[in-house]
Each structure stands twice: as structure tokens, then as C-alpha cells.
Design a protein around this motif. Structure first.
Motif: not given
Length: 250
Positions: A126, A162, A166-172, A175, A227, A231
Motif C-alpha cells: 500500500p 492499493t 488509496t484510503e479504504k473508503k475511497q478505494q471502495m 472500485q 476477513q 479472503r
């Protein structure tokens, strides 16, 4: 008319499982579809079947956010989206001309390669790279080409988001936007290519309800799962499935 009843029931089960996995880990629906369905039916049918479920479930993911956030993500990743979309549309037109064994091999390589890459720890760390137009174009072109052939543009997209930290919320959100627009373009591309037609459209429609139901179930139970462990288990299943696609193709 294109499948016997027992294969339709298997396809419905695969769609539900793909939805559950997406609801829990946020990705892998096209890979589960392709690796699961192509084990029992022709790869062209598997590709046609995943089109509408992928489109609608990614639409559900995008609708969690406001229009301003979605538009900001579109602007940020416009270079990735534009070149990726062009490559996806172009590659999709080649699919009807490809022999089934080549299509199976390309799908198997995509599924197995991504899963092994993730488990091996060789994926970019990351924040390893800073976002740039050169990287946007490179990863966008690669993701679009793979997506047009196999219906799977998620792996290189996840790797890129990754890698640039990208910050988690922004990555979701990113995507959802990339997958949603990609799924819409893939549907249009395969209407033109002939993969999605009057014979295969009913199959894709039939797979839509179990995929959505699976995503809802997966979303509700996701907090009860470890998770990371889930995964890894998903990736191991994908390796086995991808190797089976390669076996069939070869």
C-alpha cells in the motif's frame, strides 16, 4: 433452451456463491462466475451469464455514495477509465472469434495468476507508488484488455488502487465506480460482439436474483467473518478453479 435444468440449477448456485463472496470481501464476483460456470458450460455462456449480475451488483455498490463523491472519483481516475474502457471494448470484440480452448486458457491464467500473486505477497505494498497519468494509462489499458477478454478487470484495478495508497473508503468507492462503468461498457460491448443475445440474455437475467441475494447475505454476515482468513480461503478456491480452467483449455 440453451442449458438443461441441472446445469441451470448449478449456475444459480454459482451466482449465489459469487454474490456472497462479493458481499463479504468486496470483489471476486466475475472470477467466481467464470471459474465456476466455465467448469460446466462453454466459456462464452459463462461470460454472457455474468454480465447483468456484475452490472447490477456494482451499481448497488456505487449507490451507497452520493453523486458528488462518485463524480469526484470519476474525475480522479478519468485517464484509467478512458483508456481502460477503450481497451475493454476492443478486446471484447475479439472474443467470438477465439477458439474455446484459448478463451479457457486466458481465463485460467487471469484467475490463477491473480490469486497466486495475492497469496505470495508479491503484490504492491500500500502506497508504494504515487498516482500518475502514466500509471493510470498503463494499469487502465491492462485491466481493460483482460476485462474485455475474460470479464475480469478487478485484479489489476485492486492492485493499482492499493499500490497508490488509496484510503479504504475511497478505494471502495473507486472500485464501485470503475467496476460499475466497466460492467456497463462490457454489456454494451458484448451486445455488439454477439455474446449477449436473445438466446443468452435470459440466462444472465435468471442469474441476477441469486447474485443480488448472495451479495445481501454476504454483506450482513461479513462482520462475523475473519476477513483475512476468508479472503485467503477465497483465493485458494480461485487457484484450484483457475487451474481447472487451464486443464480444460490445454
Amino acid at each position: 433452451a440453451i442449458l438443461p435444468l441441472h446445469l441451470i440449477l448449478i449456475a444459480l448456485a454459482v451466482a449465489f456463491i459469487a454474490g456472497v463472496v462479493k458481499g463479504i470481501v468486496g470483489f471476486a464476483m466475475p472470477m467466481i462466475f467464470v471459474s465456476g460456470l466455465s467448469t460446466f458450460i462453454a466459456p462464452e455462456l459463462a461470460l454472457a451469464g455474468l454480465l447483468l449480475p456484475t452490472l447490477f451488483t456494482n451499481g448497488m455498490q456505487v449507490l451507497r455514495y452520493g453523486p458528488n463523491e462518485v463524480w469526484a472519483a470519476v474525475k480522479r481516475f478519468r485517464a484509467f477509465l478512458l483508456l481502460g474502457g477503450a481497451m475493454l471494448f476492443s478486446a471484447a470484440q475479439v472474443v467470438p472469434a477465439l477458439p474455446a480452448h484459448i478463451l479457457l486458457v486466458s481465463m485460467g491464467v487471469a484467475v490463477t495468476g491473480f490469486a497466486i500473486w495475492q497469496i505470495s505477497g508479491l503484490a504492491p505494498a500500500p502506497g508504494q507508488y504515487a498516482q500518475s497519468k502514466r500509471l493510470d494509462y498503463t494499469f487502465g489499458a491492462f485491466a481493460g484488455f483482460i476485462g474485455g477478454l475474460s470479464g475480469m478487470w478487478g485484479p489489476p484495478t485492486v492492485a493499482y488502487l492499493t499500490a497508490i495508497g488509496t484510503e479504504k473508503k475511497q478505494q471502495m468507492l473507486a472500485q464501485g465506480v470503475i467496476y460499475g462503468l466497466g460492467a456497463l461498457l462490457l454489456v454494451i460491448a458484448h451486445i455488439k460482439s454477439g455474446i449477449l443475445n436473445t438466446a443468452t440474455l435470459p440466462l444472465s437475467i435468471a442469474l441476477l436474483p441469486p447474485a443480488i441475494l448472495g451479495m445481501i447475505v454476504g454483506g450482513r454476515v461479513s462482520d462475523r467473518f475473519d476477513q483475512a482468513t476468508f479472503r485467503k480461503a477465497t483465493l485458494i478456491v480461485l487457484i484450484v478453479s483457475g487451474l481447472n480452467l487451464l486443464r480444460r483449455g490445454l
